[in-house]
Write a protein that holds these residues in place. Sequence first.
Motif, PDB file in Angstrom:
ATOM      1  N   LEU A 161       0.730  -1.360  -0.193  1.00  0.00           N
ATOM      2  CA  LEU A 161       0.028  -0.080   0.162  1.00  0.00           C
ATOM      3  C   LEU A 161       0.859   1.269   0.011  1.00  0.00           C
ATOM      4  O   LEU A 161       0.350   2.304  -0.204  1.00  0.00           O
ATOM      5  CB  LEU A 161      -0.848  -0.115   1.208  1.00  0.00           C
ATOM      6  CG  LEU A 161      -2.130  -1.071   1.221  1.00  0.00           C
ATOM      7  CD1 LEU A 161      -2.843  -0.775   2.568  1.00  0.00           C
ATOM      8  CD2 LEU A 161      -3.035  -0.562   0.107  1.00  0.00           C
ATOM      9  N   GLU A 162       2.070   1.134   0.188  1.00  0.00           N
ATOM     10  CA  GLU A 162       3.114   2.336   0.390  1.00  0.00           C
ATOM     11  C   GLU A 162       3.097   3.016  -0.759  1.00  0.00           C
ATOM     12  O   GLU A 162       3.226   4.377  -0.643  1.00  0.00           O
ATOM     13  CB  GLU A 162       4.307   1.904   1.108  1.00  0.00           C
ATOM     14  CG  GLU A 162       4.163   1.670   2.504  1.00  0.00           C
ATOM     15  CD  GLU A 162       5.768   1.048   3.059  1.00  0.00           C
ATOM     16  OE1 GLU A 162       6.561   1.004   2.211  1.00  0.00           O
ATOM     17  OE2 GLU A 162       5.713   1.124   4.228  1.00  0.00           O
ATOM     18  N   SER A 163       3.378   2.423  -1.883  1.00  0.00           N
ATOM     19  CA  SER A 163       3.742   3.348  -3.038  1.00  0.00           C
ATOM     20  C   SER A 163       2.906   4.044  -3.641  1.00  0.00           C
ATOM     21  O   SER A 163       2.886   5.021  -4.375  1.00  0.00           O
ATOM     22  CB  SER A 163       4.463   2.253  -4.041  1.00  0.00           C
ATOM     23  OG  SER A 163       3.456   1.502  -4.743  1.00  0.00           O
ATOM     24  N   GLY A 164       1.500   3.524  -3.704  1.00  0.00           N
ATOM     25  CA  GLY A 164       0.338   3.864  -4.475  1.00  0.00           C
ATOM     26  C   GLY A 164       0.321   3.524  -5.906  1.00  0.00           C
ATOM     27  O   GLY A 164      -0.745   3.898  -6.625  1.00  0.00           O
ATOM     28  N   GLN A 165       0.871   2.223  -6.225  1.00  0.00           N
ATOM     29  CA  GLN A 165       1.053   1.671  -7.390  1.00  0.00           C
ATOM     30  C   GLN A 165       0.014   0.834  -7.598  1.00  0.00           C
ATOM     31  O   GLN A 165      -0.462   0.347  -8.540  1.00  0.00           O
ATOM     32  CB  GLN A 165       2.424   1.375  -7.934  1.00  0.00           C
ATOM     33  CG  GLN A 165       3.275   2.652  -8.301  1.00  0.00           C
ATOM     34  CD  GLN A 165       4.669   1.976  -8.456  1.00  0.00           C
ATOM     35  OE1 GLN A 165       5.248   1.084  -7.695  1.00  0.00           O
ATOM     36  NE2 GLN A 165       5.285   2.446  -9.624  1.00  0.00           N
ATOM     37  N   MET A 166      -0.381   0.297  -6.377  1.00  0.00           N
ATOM     38  CA  MET A 166      -1.519  -1.012  -6.268  1.00  0.00           C
ATOM     39  C   MET A 166      -1.124  -2.019  -7.033  1.00  0.00           C
ATOM     40  O   MET A 166      -1.958  -2.737  -7.713  1.00  0.00           O
ATOM     41  CB  MET A 166      -2.899  -0.268  -6.725  1.00  0.00           C
ATOM     42  CG  MET A 166      -3.371   0.918  -5.901  1.00  0.00           C
ATOM     43  SD  MET A 166      -3.621   0.632  -4.222  1.00  0.00           S
ATOM     44  CE  MET A 166      -4.885  -0.615  -4.056  1.00  0.00           C
ATOM     45  N   ILE A 167       0.190  -2.468  -7.160  1.00  0.00           N
ATOM     46  CA  ILE A 167       0.667  -3.493  -7.597  1.00  0.00           C
ATOM     47  C   ILE A 167       0.234  -4.877  -6.863  1.00  0.00           C
ATOM     48  O   ILE A 167       0.568  -4.989  -5.693  1.00  0.00           O
ATOM     49  CB  ILE A 167       2.141  -3.650  -7.969  1.00  0.00           C
ATOM     50  CG1 ILE A 167       2.718  -2.332  -8.938  1.00  0.00           C
ATOM     51  CG2 ILE A 167       2.714  -5.053  -8.663  1.00  0.00           C
ATOM     52  CD1 ILE A 167       4.159  -2.440  -9.012  1.00  0.00           C
ATOM     53  N   GLY A 168      -0.445  -5.698  -7.734  1.00  0.00           N
ATOM     54  CA  GLY A 168      -0.861  -6.935  -6.723  1.00  0.00           C
ATOM     55  C   GLY A 168      -2.472  -6.884  -6.544  1.00  0.00           C
ATOM     56  O   GLY A 168      -2.859  -7.899  -5.885  1.00  0.00           O
ATOM     57  N   TYR A 169      -2.901  -5.661  -6.870  1.00  0.00           N
ATOM     58  CA  TYR A 169      -4.488  -5.558  -6.418  1.00  0.00           C
ATOM     59  C   TYR A 169      -5.260  -5.480  -7.242  1.00  0.00           C
ATOM     60  O   TYR A 169      -5.042  -5.064  -8.649  1.00  0.00           O
ATOM     61  CB  TYR A 169      -4.468  -4.307  -5.780  1.00  0.00           C
ATOM     62  CG  TYR A 169      -3.919  -3.962  -4.250  1.00  0.00           C
ATOM     63  CD1 TYR A 169      -4.884  -4.363  -3.159  1.00  0.00           C
ATOM     64  CD2 TYR A 169      -2.868  -3.568  -3.726  1.00  0.00           C
ATOM     65  CE1 TYR A 169      -4.258  -4.232  -1.856  1.00  0.00           C
ATOM     66  CE2 TYR A 169      -2.236  -3.438  -2.805  1.00  0.00           C
ATOM     67  CZ  TYR A 169      -2.959  -3.912  -1.594  1.00  0.00           C
ATOM     68  OH  TYR A 169      -2.454  -3.920  -0.481  1.00  0.00           O
ATOM     69  N   ASP A 170      -6.692  -6.176  -7.165  1.00  0.00           N
ATOM     70  CA  ASP A 170      -7.495  -6.073  -8.038  1.00  0.00           C
ATOM     71  C   ASP A 170      -8.623  -4.770  -8.122  1.00  0.00           C
ATOM     72  O   ASP A 170      -9.143  -4.863  -6.893  1.00  0.00           O
ATOM     73  CB  ASP A 170      -8.381  -7.522  -8.030  1.00  0.00           C
ATOM     74  CG  ASP A 170      -9.564  -7.447  -8.830  1.00  0.00           C
ATOM     75  OD1 ASP A 170     -10.020  -6.569  -9.545  1.00  0.00           O
ATOM     76  OD2 ASP A 170     -10.179  -8.485  -8.904  1.00  0.00           O
ATOM     77  N   ILE A 171      -8.238  -3.984  -8.635  1.00  0.00           N
ATOM     78  CA  ILE A 171      -8.928  -2.741  -8.461  1.00  0.00           C
ATOM     79  C   ILE A 171     -10.374  -2.791  -8.362  1.00  0.00           C
ATOM     80  O   ILE A 171     -10.958  -2.179  -7.409  1.00  0.00           O
ATOM     81  CB  ILE A 171      -8.505  -1.661  -9.529  1.00  0.00           C
ATOM     82  CG1 ILE A 171      -7.013  -1.554  -9.633  1.00  0.00           C
ATOM     83  CG2 ILE A 171      -9.265  -0.111  -9.244  1.00  0.00           C
ATOM     84  CD1 ILE A 171      -6.561  -1.127  -8.435  1.00  0.00           C
ATOM     85  N   LEU A 172     -11.111  -3.658  -9.194  1.00  0.00           N
ATOM     86  CA  LEU A 172     -12.775  -4.031  -9.209  1.00  0.00           C
ATOM     87  C   LEU A 172     -12.911  -4.582  -7.709  1.00  0.00           C
ATOM     88  O   LEU A 172     -13.945  -4.100  -7.370  1.00  0.00           O
ATOM     89  CB  LEU A 172     -12.756  -4.704 -10.300  1.00  0.00           C
ATOM     90  CG  LEU A 172     -14.684  -4.988 -10.345  1.00  0.00           C
ATOM     91  CD1 LEU A 172     -15.337  -3.708 -10.486  1.00  0.00           C
ATOM     92  CD2 LEU A 172     -14.706  -5.771 -11.504  1.00  0.00           C
ATOM     93  N   SER A 173     -12.007  -5.302  -7.252  1.00  0.00           N
ATOM     94  CA  SER A 173     -12.347  -5.920  -6.100  1.00  0.00           C
ATOM     95  C   SER A 173     -12.245  -4.923  -4.749  1.00  0.00           C
ATOM     96  O   SER A 173     -13.121  -4.954  -4.169  1.00  0.00           O
ATOM     97  CB  SER A 173     -11.354  -7.105  -5.658  1.00  0.00           C
ATOM     98  OG  SER A 173     -11.439  -7.723  -4.391  1.00  0.00           O
ATOM     99  N   ILE A 174     -11.382  -4.090  -4.949  1.00  0.00           N
ATOM    100  CA  ILE A 174     -11.226  -3.074  -3.847  1.00  0.00           C
ATOM    101  C   ILE A 174     -12.377  -2.248  -3.954  1.00  0.00           C
ATOM    102  O   ILE A 174     -13.100  -1.749  -2.829  1.00  0.00           O
ATOM    103  CB  ILE A 174      -9.999  -2.097  -4.255  1.00  0.00           C
ATOM    104  CG1 ILE A 174      -8.801  -3.028  -4.089  1.00  0.00           C
ATOM    105  CG2 ILE A 174      -9.824  -0.913  -3.102  1.00  0.00           C
ATOM    106  CD1 ILE A 174      -8.560  -3.600  -2.724  1.00  0.00           C
TER     107      ILE A 174
END
Length: 237
Positions: free
Chosen positions: A212-225
């Motif tokens: 979560l630190e960088s703001g790049q959201m690597i590894g996250y499913d944006i739709l899931s969030i």
Amino acid sequence: AVLLVALLVGYHVVSAQDAMWNYPVKPGMIQWQQLTSVDAMYEICQIPENLLNSLSTESLVQICLSYPAPLTLFLYNSPQDGFNNFYTNFNGIRELLDRQNVGYGLLSRYSQMSYADFDTLWNIELQGAFSFHYQFTEIILSQDRVIQSLSQEERKLLLEETIKKYDMKYAHSDLFGGNNLILTAWIMAKVLYVENSLITNFSSQTDIVKSLESGQMIGYDILSIYQQAQAYVNGNN
């Protein structure tokens, strides 16, 4: 570098005219056109130290969100790196983040931002400025000190606003690119994490925090969030 600065200086969306202090040099002025580096921009934009403490939080929010060259935050490898440089070099944002009501002040301004303010007759530069202003605001809203300054109810209100902004950006994807959605989801994820309601595929809390630190959201499913934010707001988490 000079060309890049020339591209940056044309973006100035929000006016600070109702604040107690305004930037003495802004885009459109001859003095601004003569600036040749980001460091020179920061230097000329400093708020006089004897005024900092007397400015209201509302005025500081107005001033910081009216920073004349917000695109300087996007010169770095990640949104957080860009903010860190902004924080290091601009005394206004340091003062704002020291205020106990910083989150409420930023949330109030964020909730007032609307696509209704967009004019389809604007040229490409003004359209880009409108879009980037959302990203600039959301990078500041995503900071830990901002989110932690909010009450639980205020964090829920922030999630509600991010859902509205996400929907608006998705509906106008020709104006708001994918990175705009990522930054909105970054706020969602950080609020959900504070509320112990963030579900990820990461194996440990340490991995979640680091991601979560960088703001790049690597590894996250944006739709899931986005869906998790909806569920939290609707009381289904």
